[in-house]
Design a protein around this motif. Structure first.
Motif, short mmCIF file in Angstrom:
data_model
loop_
_atom_site.label_atom_id
_atom_site.label_comp_id
_atom_site.label_asym_id
_atom_site.label_seq_id
_atom_site.Cartn_x
_atom_site.Cartn_y
_atom_site.Cartn_z
N MET A 90 34.37 46.06 40.29
CA MET A 90 33.80 45.23 41.35
C MET A 90 34.85 44.83 42.38
SD MET A 90 30.92 42.80 39.65
CE MET A 90 31.46 42.65 37.96
N ILE A 91 36.05 44.51 41.92
CA ILE A 91 37.14 44.16 42.83
C ILE A 91 37.45 45.36 43.73
CG2 ILE A 91 39.61 43.61 42.98
CD1 ILE A 91 38.02 41.19 42.19
N ALA A 92 37.50 46.56 43.14
CA ALA A 92 37.77 47.76 43.93
C ALA A 92 36.68 47.99 44.96
CB ALA A 92 37.90 48.97 43.00
N GLY A 93 35.42 47.78 44.58
CA GLY A 93 34.31 47.95 45.51
C GLY A 93 34.37 46.94 46.65
N LEU A 94 34.67 45.70 46.34
CA LEU A 94 34.78 44.67 47.37
C LEU A 94 35.98 44.93 48.28
CD1 LEU A 94 33.87 41.54 45.25
CD2 LEU A 94 32.52 42.53 47.10
N GLU A 95 37.03 45.47 47.69
CA GLU A 95 38.21 45.81 48.48
C GLU A 95 37.89 46.96 49.44
OE1 GLU A 95 42.94 45.78 47.43
OE2 GLU A 95 41.55 46.56 45.94
N ASP A 96 37.17 47.97 48.95
CA ASP A 96 36.78 49.11 49.80
C ASP A 96 35.91 48.66 50.97
OD1 ASP A 96 38.13 50.83 48.14
OD2 ASP A 96 36.33 51.54 47.09
N ARG A 97 35.07 47.66 50.74
CA ARG A 97 34.18 47.17 51.79
C ARG A 97 34.84 46.15 52.70
NH1 ARG A 97 31.26 48.48 47.37
NH2 ARG A 97 29.31 49.57 47.72
N GLY A 98 36.08 45.78 52.38
CA GLY A 98 36.84 44.90 53.26
C GLY A 98 36.61 43.41 53.07
N PHE A 99 36.07 43.01 51.93
CA PHE A 99 35.81 41.59 51.70
C PHE A 99 37.01 40.86 51.11
CE2 PHE A 99 31.46 43.26 51.77
CZ PHE A 99 30.93 42.42 52.73
N LEU A 100 37.86 41.59 50.41
CA LEU A 100 39.04 40.96 49.83
C LEU A 100 40.15 41.99 49.66
CD1 LEU A 100 39.05 41.91 46.59
CD2 LEU A 100 37.33 40.14 46.45
N THR A 101 41.34 41.49 49.38
CA THR A 101 42.48 42.34 49.06
C THR A 101 43.12 41.79 47.79
OG1 THR A 101 44.04 41.04 50.35
CG2 THR A 101 42.96 42.88 51.48
N HIS A 102 43.85 42.65 47.11
CA HIS A 102 44.62 42.18 45.96
C HIS A 102 45.77 43.15 45.71
CE1 HIS A 102 43.07 45.20 43.15
NE2 HIS A 102 43.82 44.67 42.21
N ALA A 103 46.82 42.62 45.14
CA ALA A 103 47.99 43.44 44.82
C ALA A 103 47.85 43.91 43.38
CB ALA A 103 49.27 42.62 44.99
N PRO A 104 47.87 45.21 43.16
CA PRO A 104 47.76 45.73 41.80
C PRO A 104 48.90 45.21 40.91
CG PRO A 104 47.57 47.51 43.39
CD PRO A 104 47.98 46.28 44.15
N ARG A 105 48.55 44.93 39.67
CA ARG A 105 49.50 44.46 38.65
C ARG A 105 50.18 43.14 39.01
NH1 ARG A 105 50.03 49.87 39.06
NH2 ARG A 105 51.92 49.78 40.27
N ARG A 106 49.52 42.33 39.83
CA ARG A 106 50.03 40.98 40.13
C ARG A 106 48.94 39.98 39.81
NH1 ARG A 106 53.03 39.55 45.10
NH2 ARG A 106 53.62 37.91 43.65
N ALA A 107 49.26 39.02 38.99
CA ALA A 107 48.28 38.03 38.56
C ALA A 107 47.84 37.16 39.73
CB ALA A 107 48.87 37.16 37.47
N ARG A 108 46.55 36.89 39.79
CA ARG A 108 45.96 35.97 40.76
C ARG A 108 46.32 36.29 42.20
NH1 ARG A 108 43.94 31.49 37.74
NH2 ARG A 108 44.73 31.49 35.63
N SER A 109 46.33 37.57 42.55
CA SER A 109 46.75 37.99 43.88
C SER A 109 45.58 38.26 44.82
CB SER A 109 47.62 39.25 43.79
OG SER A 109 46.86 40.33 43.28
N ILE A 110 44.37 37.92 44.45
CA ILE A 110 43.20 38.16 45.29
C ILE A 110 43.22 37.25 46.50
CG2 ILE A 110 40.68 37.99 45.40
CD1 ILE A 110 40.64 38.74 42.44
N ARG A 111 42.96 37.84 47.66
CA ARG A 111 42.88 37.09 48.92
C ARG A 111 41.57 37.48 49.60
NH1 ARG A 111 45.95 34.52 46.77
NH2 ARG A 111 48.19 34.52 46.95
N LEU A 112 40.81 36.48 50.03
CA LEU A 112 39.56 36.74 50.74
C LEU A 112 39.85 37.18 52.16
CD1 LEU A 112 37.42 33.72 49.58
CD2 LEU A 112 37.31 36.05 48.76
N VAL A 113 39.18 38.23 52.60
CA VAL A 113 39.32 38.70 53.99
C VAL A 113 38.12 38.25 54.79
CG1 VAL A 113 39.48 40.76 55.43
CG2 VAL A 113 40.69 40.68 53.25
N ALA A 114 36.93 38.48 54.25
CA ALA A 114 35.69 38.10 54.92
C ALA A 114 34.65 37.78 53.85
CB ALA A 114 35.18 39.23 55.80
N THR A 115 33.69 36.95 54.18
CA THR A 115 32.60 36.66 53.27
C THR A 115 31.29 36.89 54.01
OG1 THR A 115 32.70 34.34 53.86
CG2 THR A 115 33.83 35.00 51.84
N PRO A 116 30.26 37.34 53.28
CA PRO A 116 28.97 37.62 53.92
C PRO A 116 28.28 36.36 54.40
CG PRO A 116 28.81 37.90 51.55
CD PRO A 116 30.22 37.57 51.85
#
Length: 121
Positions: free
Chosen positions: A95-121
């Motif tokens: 799900m994270i990969a899908g949301l990242e592909d659609r441009g809603f969030l980003t995250h750094a692989p292998r880094r804990a709690r690295s999710i950043r919101l880019v846009a929300t619907p």
């Protein structure tokens, strides 16, 4: 009748993009109007229509948004797994990969709690 049906279908899809696939299916079932009014199942994936997110992805995005606003940092994959009632973290990864592909969030692989919101619907 087909023109009125097309207008209704377009209005419904604009109001509720998640229903685009069902609207297209119903149009195809009733008549051959699907091709005539060019309502496509890809309408659900068009930009501005929730990016084609699944209901689970939307739930995850809302959970992440709420969690970040309350705590100031992103939830762990384990916390996301528990919040959505999943049995393993593999579903969260997808799900994270899908949301990242659609441009809603980003995250750094292998880094804990690295999710950043880019846009929300």
């Amino acid at each position: 009748m087909t023109a009125a049906l097309c207008l209704q279908a377009r209005a419904l899809i604009e109001a509720e993009p998640r229903l685009a696939r069902e609207v297209a299916r119903q149009l195809a079932r009733r008549t051959n109007a699907l091709e005539r009014c060019r309502v496509s199942v890809k309408t659900a994936d068009a930009p501005g229509n929730s990016g084609g997110m699944t209901a689970r992805q939307r739930d995850l995005l809302m959970f992440v948004k709420t969690y970040i606003s309350r705590h100031g940092f992103a939830p762990s994959f384990e916390e996301m797994k528990r919040a959505l009632g999943l049995a393993s973290k593999a579903g969260i990864h997808r799900m994270i990969a899908g949301l990242e592909d659609r441009g809603f969030l980003t995250h750094a692989p292998r880094r804990a709690r690295s999710i950043r919101l880019v846009a929300t619907p």
